[in-house]
Design a protein around this motif. Structure first.
Motif, PDB file in Angstrom:
ATOM      1  N   GLU A  78      -2.677  -3.356   0.489  1.00  0.00           N
ATOM      2  CA  GLU A  78      -2.129  -4.681   0.778  1.00  0.00           C
ATOM      3  C   GLU A  78      -2.661  -5.142   2.131  1.00  0.00           C
ATOM      4  O   GLU A  78      -2.145  -4.777   3.182  1.00  0.00           O
ATOM      5  N   PHE A  79      -3.733  -5.944   2.079  1.00  0.00           N
ATOM      6  CA  PHE A  79      -4.388  -6.359   3.317  1.00  0.00           C
ATOM      7  C   PHE A  79      -3.538  -7.352   4.104  1.00  0.00           C
ATOM      8  O   PHE A  79      -3.703  -7.474   5.314  1.00  0.00           O
ATOM      9  N   SER A  80      -2.648  -8.074   3.418  1.00  0.00           N
ATOM     10  CA  SER A  80      -1.810  -9.039   4.136  1.00  0.00           C
ATOM     11  C   SER A  80      -0.884  -8.356   5.129  1.00  0.00           C
ATOM     12  O   SER A  80      -0.609  -8.875   6.204  1.00  0.00           O
ATOM     13  N   SER A  81      -0.380  -7.161   4.759  1.00  0.00           N
ATOM     14  CA  SER A  81       0.496  -6.404   5.659  1.00  0.00           C
ATOM     15  C   SER A  81      -0.206  -5.218   6.293  1.00  0.00           C
ATOM     16  O   SER A  81       0.352  -4.572   7.183  1.00  0.00           O
ATOM     17  N   GLY A  82      -1.428  -4.894   5.827  1.00  0.00           N
ATOM     18  CA  GLY A  82      -2.168  -3.770   6.403  1.00  0.00           C
ATOM     19  C   GLY A  82      -1.620  -2.422   5.987  1.00  0.00           C
ATOM     20  O   GLY A  82      -1.742  -1.457   6.737  1.00  0.00           O
ATOM     21  N   ASP A  83      -1.040  -2.333   4.771  1.00  0.00           N
ATOM     22  CA  ASP A  83      -0.431  -1.086   4.309  1.00  0.00           C
ATOM     23  C   ASP A  83      -1.160  -0.558   3.079  1.00  0.00           C
ATOM     24  O   ASP A  83      -1.768  -1.312   2.309  1.00  0.00           O
ATOM     25  N   LEU A  84      -1.075   0.779   2.921  1.00  0.00           N
ATOM     26  CA  LEU A  84      -1.562   1.471   1.732  1.00  0.00           C
ATOM     27  C   LEU A  84      -0.331   1.914   0.964  1.00  0.00           C
ATOM     28  O   LEU A  84       0.438   2.748   1.449  1.00  0.00           O
ATOM     29  N   VAL A  85      -0.096   1.344  -0.240  1.00  0.00           N
ATOM     30  CA  VAL A  85       1.176   1.473  -0.936  1.00  0.00           C
ATOM     31  C   VAL A  85       0.941   2.060  -2.324  1.00  0.00           C
ATOM     32  O   VAL A  85      -0.080   1.783  -2.976  1.00  0.00           O
ATOM     33  N   CYS A  86       1.899   2.879  -2.758  1.00  0.00           N
ATOM     34  CA  CYS A  86       1.882   3.395  -4.121  1.00  0.00           C
ATOM     35  C   CYS A  86       2.352   2.283  -5.053  1.00  0.00           C
ATOM     36  O   CYS A  86       3.432   1.712  -4.869  1.00  0.00           O
ATOM     37  N   GLY A  87       1.544   1.979  -6.079  1.00  0.00           N
ATOM     38  CA  GLY A  87       1.876   0.902  -6.977  1.00  0.00           C
ATOM     39  C   GLY A  87       2.999   1.208  -7.937  1.00  0.00           C
ATOM     40  O   GLY A  87       3.520   0.302  -8.583  1.00  0.00           O
ATOM     41  N   ASP A  88       3.406   2.474  -8.054  1.00  0.00           N
ATOM     42  CA  ASP A  88       4.455   2.854  -8.988  1.00  0.00           C
ATOM     43  C   ASP A  88       5.841   2.871  -8.349  1.00  0.00           C
ATOM     44  O   ASP A  88       6.793   2.314  -8.889  1.00  0.00           O
ATOM     45  N   CYS A  89       5.950   3.543  -7.183  1.00  0.00           N
ATOM     46  CA  CYS A  89       7.264   3.659  -6.545  1.00  0.00           C
ATOM     47  C   CYS A  89       7.403   2.816  -5.286  1.00  0.00           C
ATOM     48  O   CYS A  89       8.494   2.668  -4.754  1.00  0.00           O
ATOM     49  N   GLY A  90       6.295   2.270  -4.760  1.00  0.00           N
ATOM     50  CA  GLY A  90       6.354   1.416  -3.571  1.00  0.00           C
ATOM     51  C   GLY A  90       6.353   2.159  -2.259  1.00  0.00           C
ATOM     52  O   GLY A  90       6.580   1.553  -1.212  1.00  0.00           O
ATOM     53  N   LEU A  91       6.121   3.468  -2.251  1.00  0.00           N
ATOM     54  CA  LEU A  91       6.110   4.244  -1.008  1.00  0.00           C
ATOM     55  C   LEU A  91       4.882   3.888  -0.192  1.00  0.00           C
ATOM     56  O   LEU A  91       3.761   3.815  -0.714  1.00  0.00           O
ATOM     57  N   VAL A  92       5.082   3.627   1.112  1.00  0.00           N
ATOM     58  CA  VAL A  92       3.989   3.299   2.017  1.00  0.00           C
ATOM     59  C   VAL A  92       3.303   4.597   2.425  1.00  0.00           C
ATOM     60  O   VAL A  92       3.910   5.464   3.053  1.00  0.00           O
TER      61      VAL A  92
END
Length: 338
Positions: free
Chosen positions: A49-63
């Motif tokens: 997610e470049f808008s927030s600068g995070d690398l996120v799991c697409g299944d559970c949402g864990l950063v």
């Protein structure tokens, strides 16, 4: 150690290395995969997610990571207006409301005449409106620096002047009072209230001319709302100049509100009301200031301040809350007789 012994030692070391097998090449292990510690799926669904600068799991949402740098190409339009089309250029005209960046052409050209030609070309490229805005912006910067105003007030004053220039509100008025009126409006909008007398004393602009420009701008920019400076807006500045304790300002506001409910001093100037209130509250709470000190700061004359104080003194029991007296903070006997 002779040469034969050195060669034999080297051979023995080489044989030991060969017995260990082929040497492993150093490099990244491409078999390593990033797996979510919550889902533990063999094929993870990792999203950037470049808008927030995070690398996120697409299944559970864990950063899983933060501060990811967006390396994608940027396809934005940098045109100055909506009619500029697809213009990927990052250069152009300075945005409105910012400090003006100007280029001055020197008159020293070795008597070749190039300086005059360059100046004529530069003037032909600059419209009358742009020249007036640039001149006004310089004056706003200078006056706001003298008045010790923050940058937010400076930018607001520039925007107000640009709106007045586009609407052709004060084309017949001199530039100085128009600029000062814009600064006065910006001070009110930014809660950095200055009185007419304070600004006129610094800028040397006539009060009547400033008031005319202010009324025109205020009516046009606020849809007819011509509310003037309230006494409460001036309290903080005058209490600081008089070195009053911080709690005095709160009591002054309460007294002004109670006096307004009873119609005391509503027809008087805000400067006079503030001066009389500080004089009244200062004595009431044991922090007296003389009329001469208040006149020096507020700019109102002593007779006018004393006139509003007489109204306060006559209604002193209604303007002083019983809780103040019960707490031992206020004492009506401290008030001087009107």
């Amino acid at each position: 150690m002779d040469e034969d012994q050195i060669f034999s030692l080297a051979d023995s070391l080489r044989e030991e290395e060969e017995a260990k097998g082929p040497r492993k090449a150093y490099g990244p292990d491409l078999a390593v995969r990033l797996i979510c510690p919550e889902c533990l799926k063999a094929v993870p669904n990792i999203m950037e997610e470049f808008s927030s600068g995070d690398l996120v799991c697409g299944d559970c949402g864990l950063v899983l990571g933060d501060r990811i740098v967006d390396t994608r190409s940027e396809w934005r339009t940098f045109a100055n207006d909506s009619d500029g089309g697809d213009d990927p250029s990052r250069v152009g005209e300075a945005s409105e409301g910012t400090a003006q960046l100007e280029t001055f052409i020197s008159f020293k050209d070795g008597k070749t005449g190039l300086s005059n030609q360059l100046q004529l070309a530069a003037r032909s490229q600059t419209t009358r409106s742009k020249r007036s805005i640039e001149t006004a912006n310089r004056k706003i910067d200078n006056w706001c620096q003298v008045l010790d105003l923050p940058k937010a007030i400076v930018d607001t004053a520039k925007v107000v002047y640009q709106s007045a220039d586009k609407g052709k509100l004060l084309r017949t008025k001199p530039l100085e009072p128009v600029v000062v009126a814009c600064i006065f409006i910006a001070c009110r909008q930014g809660n950095a209230t200055r009185s007419f007398k304070d600004i006129c004393r610094v800028t040397r602009v006539q009060k009547k001319l400033l008031a005319k420009c202010y009324k025109v701008l205020e009516k046009a920019l606020t849809n007819g709302d011509q509310r003037g400076s309230r006494p409460e807006d001036l309290l903080g500045m005058y209490c600081n100049h008089l070195n009053m304790p911080p709690y005095v300002q709160g009591y002054c506001k309460d007294v002004i509100e109670l006096a307004r409910e009873r119609g005391l001093g509503t027809s008087r100037s805000p400067l006079t009301v503030v001066g009389a209130t500080i004089y009244f509250v200062g004595m009431l709470f044991g922090q007296p200031r003389t009329l001469a000190e208040i006149r020096e700061v507020a700019g109102a004359s002593e007779p006018t301040i004393r006139g509003v104080y007489k109204l306060y003194y006559a209604q002193r029991e209604a303007l002083v809350k019983k809780q103040w007296i019960e707490d031992g903070k206020a004492d009506l006997s401290r008030l001087a007789k009107a």
